[in-house]
Design a protein around this motif. Sequence first.
Motif, short mmCIF file in Angstrom:
data_model
loop_
_atom_site.label_atom_id
_atom_site.label_comp_id
_atom_site.label_asym_id
_atom_site.label_seq_id
_atom_site.Cartn_x
_atom_site.Cartn_y
_atom_site.Cartn_z
N GLY A 747 0.81 -1.20 0.00
CA GLY A 747 0.00 0.00 0.00
C GLY A 747 0.85 1.26 0.00
N ASP A 748 0.45 2.21 0.85
CA ASP A 748 1.23 3.44 1.00
C ASP A 748 2.26 3.34 2.12
N GLY A 749 2.34 2.18 2.74
CA GLY A 749 3.32 1.98 3.81
C GLY A 749 2.90 2.52 5.16
N ILE A 750 1.65 2.96 5.30
CA ILE A 750 1.21 3.57 6.58
C ILE A 750 1.12 2.50 7.67
N LEU A 751 0.47 1.35 7.33
CA LEU A 751 0.31 0.30 8.33
C LEU A 751 1.67 -0.27 8.74
N ARG A 752 2.58 -0.43 7.77
CA ARG A 752 3.92 -0.95 8.09
C ARG A 752 4.64 -0.02 9.07
N LYS A 753 4.59 1.30 8.81
CA LYS A 753 5.25 2.27 9.69
C LYS A 753 4.62 2.25 11.08
N LEU A 754 3.27 2.17 11.14
CA LEU A 754 2.58 2.15 12.43
C LEU A 754 3.03 0.93 13.26
N ILE A 755 3.10 -0.24 12.59
CA ILE A 755 3.47 -1.48 13.30
C ILE A 755 4.91 -1.40 13.78
N ARG A 756 5.82 -0.96 12.92
CA ARG A 756 7.24 -0.94 13.30
C ARG A 756 7.50 0.08 14.41
N ASP A 757 6.86 1.25 14.33
CA ASP A 757 7.03 2.24 15.41
C ASP A 757 6.51 1.70 16.73
N TYR A 758 5.42 0.94 16.66
CA TYR A 758 4.82 0.38 17.87
C TYR A 758 5.75 -0.69 18.49
N LEU A 759 6.35 -1.54 17.65
CA LEU A 759 7.19 -2.62 18.16
C LEU A 759 8.53 -2.13 18.69
N LYS A 760 8.95 -0.92 18.29
CA LYS A 760 10.24 -0.40 18.75
C LYS A 760 10.26 -0.15 20.25
N LYS A 761 9.09 0.01 20.87
CA LYS A 761 9.05 0.31 22.30
C LYS A 761 9.32 -0.92 23.16
N TYR A 762 9.28 -2.12 22.53
CA TYR A 762 9.51 -3.35 23.28
C TYR A 762 11.00 -3.64 23.37
N ASP A 763 11.51 -3.82 24.59
CA ASP A 763 12.92 -4.16 24.79
C ASP A 763 13.23 -5.54 24.27
N GLN A 764 12.20 -6.43 24.21
CA GLN A 764 12.44 -7.80 23.76
C GLN A 764 12.66 -7.89 22.26
N VAL A 765 12.35 -6.82 21.51
CA VAL A 765 12.52 -6.82 20.05
C VAL A 765 13.95 -6.40 19.74
N ASP A 766 14.67 -7.28 19.04
CA ASP A 766 16.07 -7.01 18.70
C ASP A 766 16.17 -6.15 17.44
N ARG A 767 15.52 -6.61 16.35
CA ARG A 767 15.57 -5.86 15.11
C ARG A 767 14.41 -6.29 14.22
N MET A 768 14.16 -5.50 13.17
CA MET A 768 13.10 -5.82 12.20
C MET A 768 13.69 -5.71 10.79
N GLU A 769 13.27 -6.64 9.92
CA GLU A 769 13.79 -6.66 8.56
C GLU A 769 12.68 -6.94 7.56
N ASP A 770 12.85 -6.45 6.29
CA ASP A 770 11.92 -6.77 5.21
C ASP A 770 12.15 -8.20 4.75
N GLU A 771 11.09 -8.80 4.19
CA GLU A 771 11.22 -10.09 3.52
C GLU A 771 12.03 -9.88 2.23
N HIS A 772 12.57 -10.97 1.66
CA HIS A 772 13.29 -10.88 0.39
C HIS A 772 12.37 -10.32 -0.68
N ALA A 773 12.93 -9.52 -1.61
CA ALA A 773 12.13 -8.84 -2.63
C ALA A 773 11.32 -9.83 -3.46
N ASP A 774 11.85 -11.02 -3.71
CA ASP A 774 11.14 -12.02 -4.51
C ASP A 774 9.99 -12.67 -3.74
#
Length: 786
Positions: A747-774
């Motif tokens: 889409g426009d990436g709004i939901l992705r940004k909302l989810i990633r910003d929300y998960l950044k507040k958790y100390d248990q989350v180490d990192r986030m990555e995109d799936e492979h382009a294919d």
Amino acid sequence: MLYPDNSADKLGFNEVKELIKAHCLSTMGRQMVDKIQVMNNYDNIRKFLSQAAEFKDILTNDAALPIQHFFDIKTLANKARIEGAFLSEEEFYQVQASLSTVFAVIAYFNEREGQYPNLEALFEHLPIEKSILKKIGLVIDEKGKIRPNASRELQDITSSIAKAEQEARRKIDQIFKSAAANNWTADGSLTVRDGRLCIPLLAENKRKLKGFVHDESASGQTVYMEPEEVFTLNNRVRDLEFERRREIVKILTQLTDDLRPYVPLLLSYHGLLTKLDFVRAKALFAIDIDGSLPEVTNDASIKLVNARHPLLYLSFKKEQRTVVPLNVSIDESSRVIVVSGPNAGGKSVCMKTVGLLLMMVQAGLLIPADDTSRMGVFKQLFVDIGDDQSIESDLSTYSAHLSKMKYFAENANGKTMILIDEFGTGTDPQFGGPIAEAVLESLNQKKVKGMVTTHYSNLKIFASNTEGLENASMLFNNVEMKPLYILEVGKPGSSYAFEIAQKIGLPQHVLNLAKNKISAGQKKVDTLLVDLEREKKEIYDTRIKLNSQQQKVNTLLAENAKLKDYLEENKKNLIREAKQQAQSIILNANKLVENTIAEIKSSNADKEKTKALRDNLNVELKKNTVKTEQPKPAANAEEIQKGDWVKLTDSDTTGQVIEINKDNVVIAIGDLRTVAKRKRVQKVSSSSVPKEVRRRSASSVGDYSSFSPEIDVRGMRGEEALYAIERMLDRALMMSFNNIKILHGKGDGILRKLIRDYLKKYDQVDRMEDEHADRGGDGITYVYLR
């Protein structure tokens, strides 16, 4: 000094170097391995051996050394040295990655200051110039690409390109929709031809639009046209891209100019990385061959304890076989070891092991031998192994041997190690034996050290009667007719020529003819040697058996002493605890009796009151009586199966077995999971477990087996998606999952940004990555948990 030049090949040293090269991470390291030479400087040998030993210690006992990138920054530094030249983005990234590795390695050793002194000496007085990294980091990002804001001009050009591309796209979309509405377009959507975005038009409609035709279909019914307005905009984009390229060259040239004063330092960093790669490869090879650091002395002597030929060790290791260790000493009292024994008995391997290990030590390599071994430093190594006959030089086999003997006799001294295989062979034994004896006598007078192999009896007799020479033989099982590959120093060995010929199947009449052709004296000598070999084998077997029994006795005595001490200590503790408990019981009982008597006296109690007080006294005394409970036998760990209820023996915690893995069991305790050894759990009946615990455990086990760390929130509202993700994250953390997968769409990436910003507040989350382009690209997020 090695003689002849092919000695390294003869002894297998070049093969060892190839195995070390296989462990190098860089071309520079491999080039350094190619330059390995046998040294005779004692201090240098000690230094290189200690470096390899320290690196092996790091690899086996310490945290991993942060070695990640090895690039040839010497070439890049030389390129940067040239005025007007500039490094590319990729080359700057290589410099950046290499310097990061250098600084990380220096920091690693600074944290362990004094622990690895010989490795620390590699970068002693080497300055840490992090300003280089800072300057590169302002221009080049972590992926090796130039930053969009590397300069104000580049930022403006990049922004202009983005705007022009957006305008061109908007314009072509508008024209495409209009053409499609007029039914001018062919089936399909916008397509790229010659790097330009084009509209597929039916051929009969190509005059209805102004533009440039880039291509047509194979049938000629469809043409691919770039509209005139878009053509102008795309040309503007291309002009801006050329301008951007010129600006990037300008930035890289300026950065190269800034880097130029640091070229000498970069070359020093390059030298450190090369040496680290080189020493690391030597240490990894030492681990492969179970190598260790022997004692190194500055005299010409050798004492090998449980030594193995490294190449033979690796070969046998693949076949899951073991190499028979070699024990031998070469010193002033036993300068030359004369080894005899049967063919294929291991004489040549024994001699090659001595030569190869000597070369390895003097080249700074750890050797497969006990660390109690002692290796001296020799100035010269002379080798005569194999057949070096030469047609070009008109040399026969024996002539080649004699030319080497001539060189040995003229150039050997007390700091020379000689290795001669099949000494004296190649000519008539009647003359070859005396010549070999004369050469050996000449070499012995020069106090040379070494090892020779032979079948000649005159050399065995000469070694027995000459000071400085020592006979040795390879042990042979003359019952099974098999070599034992064990070197026994002190006595010569028989060649077992007749016995081996008989085993191979040579006709008996031929053997009898051969026996009749040798002298009675030679028969007697050979018979005595065979008998001596048999007695030596019996003595050796008896000694091994006695040593084994003595070790068992010593082990049993040590265990018995430990057990006795343990029982004595426990006996004292039990008596002390029993006395304390008895004193406590008596004290409490006395207080209770005194209180009861005082109450009877004070209340002038009647019979019923007195009886009640006495009954109370008896009850209290029974409570304080120590009861000895027989320990319940623990359930057999082998009977525990998946689904059984168990109790931890060191607590009252009860749970259900959900998995069994060798000696470990995975137990579900409510919503939690734990792993325990079988011997720490005791099987209990399910009826003894409360219903609420069983119900909660059944639900939890079911959840564990059905839970999937993947969620699809496409089409959900923001709050709804976050709530679902939060629930899933809680369960994933509780069940110890390493990562979860979230499908949120692009889409426009709004939901992705909302989810990633929300998960950044958790100390248990180490990192986030995109799936492979294919496989979905930025429409899917992988969340990795700590």
